[in-house]
Design a protein around this motif. Structure first.
Motif, PDB file in Angstrom:
ATOM      1  N   VAL A   9       0.869  -1.183   0.000  1.00 34.94           N
ATOM      2  CA  VAL A   9       0.000   0.000   0.000  1.00 34.94           C
ATOM      3  C   VAL A   9       0.903   1.228   0.000  1.00 34.94           C
ATOM      4  N   ILE A  54      -8.097   3.273   2.423  1.00 31.72           N
ATOM      5  CA  ILE A  54      -7.384   2.199   1.721  1.00 31.72           C
ATOM      6  C   ILE A  54      -8.374   1.170   1.185  1.00 31.72           C
ATOM      7  N   THR A  67      -2.524   0.189  -4.354  1.00 33.03           N
ATOM      8  CA  THR A  67      -2.423  -1.093  -3.651  1.00 33.03           C
ATOM      9  C   THR A  67      -1.994  -2.175  -4.635  1.00 33.03           C
ATOM     10  N   VAL A  71      -8.424  -5.550  -1.482  1.00 33.32           N
ATOM     11  CA  VAL A  71      -8.391  -5.124  -0.084  1.00 33.32           C
ATOM     12  C   VAL A  71      -9.681  -5.542   0.603  1.00 33.32           C
TER      13      VAL A  71
END
Length: 554
Positions: A9, A54, A67, A71
């Motif tokens: 990340v 994120i 990323t 996720v």
């Protein structure tokens, strides 16, 4: 020491502002490696917001996030539909139902599309549930049949089953009992792939590879677990403070040297004027000397000023390394509780234990054992408390010096022997939502003026116009600090503090402050907590475990 690894990340000047204009994150840059990382930071530093960004649940106001794979997020507060099946909470219901339909002979193409390559989904799901202590038939149960801890563990297993390359866990052990916490740690220790965990649970943080800190606009990553990072930070801060002290001393010397230069120039100018007045040399010679003296004085001034500027810059540089963090400062009043005074009695119908004097008692046990109910009964009994010694075995045993803490009784009970009991509930629901912060505190300390109350609130980092905001408009961390202030600033000071999971909403620095305050408090303290590290630090005189309706001394 801080390090960098292959990034899973990456954040580039990431900022996020809430609709009301409050800034949660500002120009944060940094990276998380393909490892298991604990993310720490003060309450309000933006850790949960960062995870939501994120995961894609929020969109940055500015900046970018990149990323290296899919996720998945376990939020701090699970939104549970209690009527859903456990298989849905795991995220495998569609594939599971399709496999079962095909096994029954239904060859509809959509079932094969739903299964894909996941033909062993049921076996993997059952194996995952078994890891967290749930039986094989739990897949088809309703979520409402699970305890809170079981639901969190099931959601965690679901993240692993779904196989996202990057998993984010936000306070996964909050409100979990010891058994559930141990199972979370087992899962985390065996986790494959990138894992980022926001937590104040130091035992959990110790199981991770790296420790990242979100501090202001800086995201730094340290190659080691929490204890190693903490030791490094303490050493670094000690060195930074020493460097700042040395820089300030150098600045002081350079300023003194500059004053001496100015004094020397002044003396030389005076001598030149005297020579000119007395005409001790030809005028052309005196003029040349004057011009030379001016050049020398200018050079000396410039050199002295440059040294002072350099020293001042060194002070600024060194000072930026030293953290000047606001910290909650908790100074508890002396409730004047004598060492032999009985404060409360706890029991289970077979035995009871008397809490007397400035003792600390920890009450532990699994979720659902009734610990909070017991505390509520204790607090409710304070309204009719009698400070006089009670008749019967409890009073006799206390007077005899308590050779044995336990006394046979005939019914379960929790009774206060004082009406001065301060209670901080796990839900932090003892505040008037419509009233302002100042009004809430005033009810606890009616004898104090507003200026004094504002000064006291400032110790809990509630300052300025924030004291006039209604409680309903406060963040979770602000609410907790106000509730803690209301409890600890009460007049008269409570003889007994009753704390139900007090560390759930606290950052690690504030936990340090709370530990110090409890250590200095001269009244009695009863704490319910699943946080073993916290309990070890307050060093209770007695630990009681409530399980299946039975109370035992640990």
């Amino acid at each position: 020491m801080p390090h960098t690894l292959t990034s899973a990340v990456t954040l580039d000047r990431l900022s996020f502002t809430w609709p009301d204009g409050s800034v949660a994150l500002s120009d944060v840059s940094g990276a998380f490696g393909v490892r298991r990382t604990g993310l720490v930071g003060r309450n309000g530093s933006g850790k949960s917001t960062l995870l939501a960004l994120i995961a894609g649940g929020l969109q940055p106001t500015s900046g970018t996030i990149s990323t290296s794979g899919r996720v998945d997020l376990l939020p701090q507060q699970l939104t549970l539909d209690t009527g859903r099946r456990v298989a849905e909470l795991l995220g495998v219901a569609r594939a599971l139902d399709a496999v079962r339909a095909i096994e029954r002979g239904d060859t509809d193409e959509r079932h094969f599309d739903a299964v894909g390559d996941d033909w062993d989904v049921e076996a993997r799901a059952r194996a995952g549930l078994a890891e967290v202590g749930l039986p094989a038939d739990a897949l088809d149960r309703r979520v409402g049949e699970l305890s809170g801890g079981e639901a969190v563990l099931t959601a965690l297993i679901g993240i692993r089953l779904r196989g996202a390359e990057i998993a984010l866990l936000d306070e996964p052990t909050n409100n979990l009992d010891r058994d559930a916490r141990a199972r979370v740690r087992e899962l985390v220790r065996g986790w494959r792939g990138t894992l980022i965990v926001v937590s104040h649970d130091t035992a959990l943080l110790e199981d991770l590879d790296d420790t990242a800190e979100l501090y202001g606009s800086d995201l730094s990553v340290f190659g080691g677990p929490y204890s190693q990072w903490r030791a490094w930070l303490d050493t670094e801060q000690a060195a930074a403070a020493q460097a700042e002290t040395a820089a300030r001393q150098l600045l002081k010397r350079e300023k003194r040297d500059r004053q001496q230069v100015e004094s020397a120039i002044s003396t030389r100018n005076a001598q030149g004027k005297k020579a000119a007045f007395e005409r001790s040399a030809p005028r052309i010679v005196l003029g040349a000397k004057k011009r030379a003296a001016q050049v020398t004085a200018g050079r000396l001034r410039m050199e002295a000023n440059e040294k002072v500027d350099a020293a001042r810059a060194a002070v600024d540089t060194a000072g930026r390394r030293v953290r000047d963090d606001d910290a909650v400062r908790i100074d508890l009043p002396d409730p004047e509780v004598g060492s032999g005074r009985r404060i409360a009695t706890l029991g289970d119908g077979e035995r009871s234990w008397v809490l007397q004097g400035p003792e600390r008692v920890a009450l532990i046990g699994p979720n659902g054992a009734g610990k909070t109910t017991l505390l509520e009964r204790l607090v409710a009994s304070a309204g009719g408390a009698d400070d006089a010694p009670n008749a019967g075995p409890a009073g006799a045993e206390a007077a005899a010096g308590r050779p044995d803490r336990a006394i046979p009784l005939h019914s379960a009970h929790a009774v206060a022997h004082t009406d001065r009991v301060g209670y901080l509930s796990q839900r932090v629901d003892g505040l008037d939502e419509a009233a302002s912060v100042l009004e809430n505190i005033r009810t606890a300390a009616p004898g104090a003026g507003d200026v004094e109350l504002r000064n006291r609130l400032a110790r809990f980092l509630v300052r300025g116009d924030a004291v006039h905001r209604p409680v309903s408009a406060l963040s979770g961390g602000e609410r907790f600090r106000v509730a803690l202030a209301q409890l600890l600033l009460a007049e008269p000071a409570p003889h007994l503090l009753v704390l139900d999971e007090p560390t759930n909403n606290l950052d690690l620095d504030t936990v340090d402050q709370l530990v110090e305050a409890i250590a200095a408090y001269r009244g009695a303290v009863l704490v319910v907590s699943h946080d073993d590290a916290f309990l070890a630090r307050i060093d209770p005189n007695l630990t009681l475990e409530l399980r299946d309706g039975v109370m035992t001394e640990v």
